[in-house]
Design an enzyme around this catalytic site. Structure first.
Site, short mmCIF file in Angstrom:
data_model
loop_
_atom_site.label_atom_id
_atom_site.label_comp_id
_atom_site.label_asym_id
_atom_site.label_seq_id
_atom_site.Cartn_x
_atom_site.Cartn_y
_atom_site.Cartn_z
N ASN A 9 36.89 58.30 10.42
CA ASN A 9 36.17 59.49 10.34
C ASN A 9 36.52 60.27 11.79
OD1 ASN A 9 34.39 61.74 10.12
ND2 ASN A 9 32.54 60.44 10.30
N TRP A 10 37.34 61.16 11.46
CA TRP A 10 37.91 61.82 12.75
C TRP A 10 37.05 62.93 13.42
CZ3 TRP A 10 43.79 63.17 11.72
CH2 TRP A 10 44.46 62.04 11.37
N LYS A 11 35.99 63.24 12.34
CA LYS A 11 34.89 64.14 12.94
C LYS A 11 36.00 65.57 13.19
CE LYS A 11 31.78 60.79 13.87
NZ LYS A 11 30.70 60.23 14.67
N HIS A 96 26.73 62.36 5.60
CA HIS A 96 27.21 61.98 7.21
C HIS A 96 25.68 62.54 8.03
CE1 HIS A 96 28.07 60.97 11.31
NE2 HIS A 96 28.94 60.08 10.65
N GLU A 98 25.41 63.37 11.04
CA GLU A 98 25.45 64.72 11.53
C GLU A 98 25.54 65.78 10.67
OE1 GLU A 98 29.22 63.40 13.13
OE2 GLU A 98 28.23 61.95 14.45
N GLU A 168 25.09 53.68 7.97
CA GLU A 168 25.22 53.84 9.39
C GLU A 168 24.03 54.26 10.32
OE1 GLU A 168 29.45 55.96 10.13
OE2 GLU A 168 28.33 57.27 9.36
N GLY A 174 28.20 56.62 17.81
CA GLY A 174 28.64 57.24 19.15
C GLY A 174 27.97 56.91 20.26
N SER A 214 29.73 52.60 16.07
CA SER A 214 30.19 52.06 17.32
C SER A 214 30.82 50.79 16.90
CB SER A 214 28.96 51.85 18.39
OG SER A 214 28.62 53.13 18.85
N GLY A 235 34.40 56.00 13.71
CA GLY A 235 34.52 57.51 14.35
C GLY A 235 35.39 57.49 15.71
N GLY A 236 34.79 57.04 16.79
CA GLY A 236 35.68 57.15 18.07
C GLY A 236 36.80 56.43 17.95
P1 PGA Z 1 31.32 55.93 15.79
O1 PGA Z 1 31.04 56.97 14.66
O2 PGA Z 1 32.35 54.85 15.42
O3 PGA Z 1 32.09 56.93 16.83
O4 PGA Z 1 29.99 55.61 16.18
C1 PGA Z 1 30.76 56.49 13.23
C2 PGA Z 1 30.48 57.74 12.20
O5 PGA Z 1 29.74 58.43 12.66
O6 PGA Z 1 31.04 57.55 11.10
#
Ligand code: PGA
Length: 251
Positions: A9-11, A96, A98, A168, A174, A214, A235-236
């Site tokens: 997930n590149w966001k 998600h 966010e 999640e 994050g 994470s 994500g990251g």
């Molecule tokens: P993260 O994000 O791996 O940076 O914690 C995961 C996500 O939000 O899908």
């Protein structure tokens, strides 16, 4: 048969040229490898068509990170599920945390998005998960049950069987704080039980349930070794081939 999936997930990261370089780099790195999981990358809307054209989409599936809750029409700035599908993307990340937190997405809008995604042939990667206060109050099981029930449980068994779930915990996204493999297994098994109560054992056993929060090269092996953890939403660590590849190879 339940599928293993590692999805990035590149966001809201990467310009188009950076995103293309990342996607092509990953495609190149996976060439000739036999993998025990499917690989998906969730790019910004602006990158979908170019990324899908630049890589082998049999090797790497492409996902949008959202879609509209309306079919089409006067909704300035929105991107419909049909538009996403027309780019060559096959997946869409929905719900998600966010999106729920910053853009106030509710179960009502999410249910509409899921329906439109399915109607347009997309596979929803549907995110659920509790915030820290809910975990500390011991309410995490209730919270995920409610999120699944309100947005997904009006689906027919046939449609439900096309859904990928991503658990999640919001406190792990994050933050560098990961759920332990045991914590992930515990709640994934619980989610599967909830799905079984509604759709039966066969569909529940076939549902892919990803862990997200994470996840990285260090913790991925322990997480995916758990029987009810079928991969990850990352994500990251999906923003570089160097960090993402070892997660893909953790199976
Ligand atoms: P993260 O994000 O791996 O940076 O914690 C995961 C996500 O939000 O899908």
């Amino acid at each position: 048969m339940r599928k293993n999936i590692i999805a990035g997930n590149w966001k809201m990261n990467t310009t188009l040229s950076e995103g293309l370089a990342l996607a092509k780099g990953l495609d190149e790195a996976l060439k000739g490898k036999t993998l025990k999981c499917d690989v998906v990358i969730g790019t910004p809307f602006t990158h979908l068509a170019s990324v899908a054209a630049a890589i082998d989409t049999k090797r790497i599936g492409v996902a949008a990170q959202n879609c509209a809750d309306k079919d089409k029409g006067a909704y300035t700035g929105e991107v419909s599920a049909a538009m996403v599908a027309s780019t060559g993307a096959e997946y869409v990340i929905l719900g998600h945390s966010e999106r729920r937190q910053y853009y106030h997405e509710t179960s009502v809008t999410l249910e509409a998005k899921v329906n439109l995604a399915l109607a347009n042939g997309l596979t929803p990667i549907f995110c659920i998960g509790e915030v820290l206060a809910e975990r500390e109050a011991g309410k995490h099981f209730e919270v995920v049950d409610e999120q699944v029930r309100t947005a997904l449980f009006d689906l027919s068994p046939e449609d439900f069987s096309k859904i990928v779930i991503a658990y999640e915990p919001v406190w792990a996204i994050g933050t560098g704080k990961t759920a332990t493999a045991d914590q992930a297994q515990e709640i994934h098994a619980h989610i599967r039980k909830t799905l079984a109560a509604k759709y039966g054992d066969v569909i529940a056993n076939d549902t892919t349930i990803l862990y997200g929060g994470s996840m990285n090269a260090e913790n991925a092996k322990d997480l995916v070794a758990k029987p009810d953890v079928d991969g990850g939403l990352i994500g990251g660590a999906s923003l570089s081939v160097e960090k993402f590849l070892p997660i893909i190879e953790a199976f």
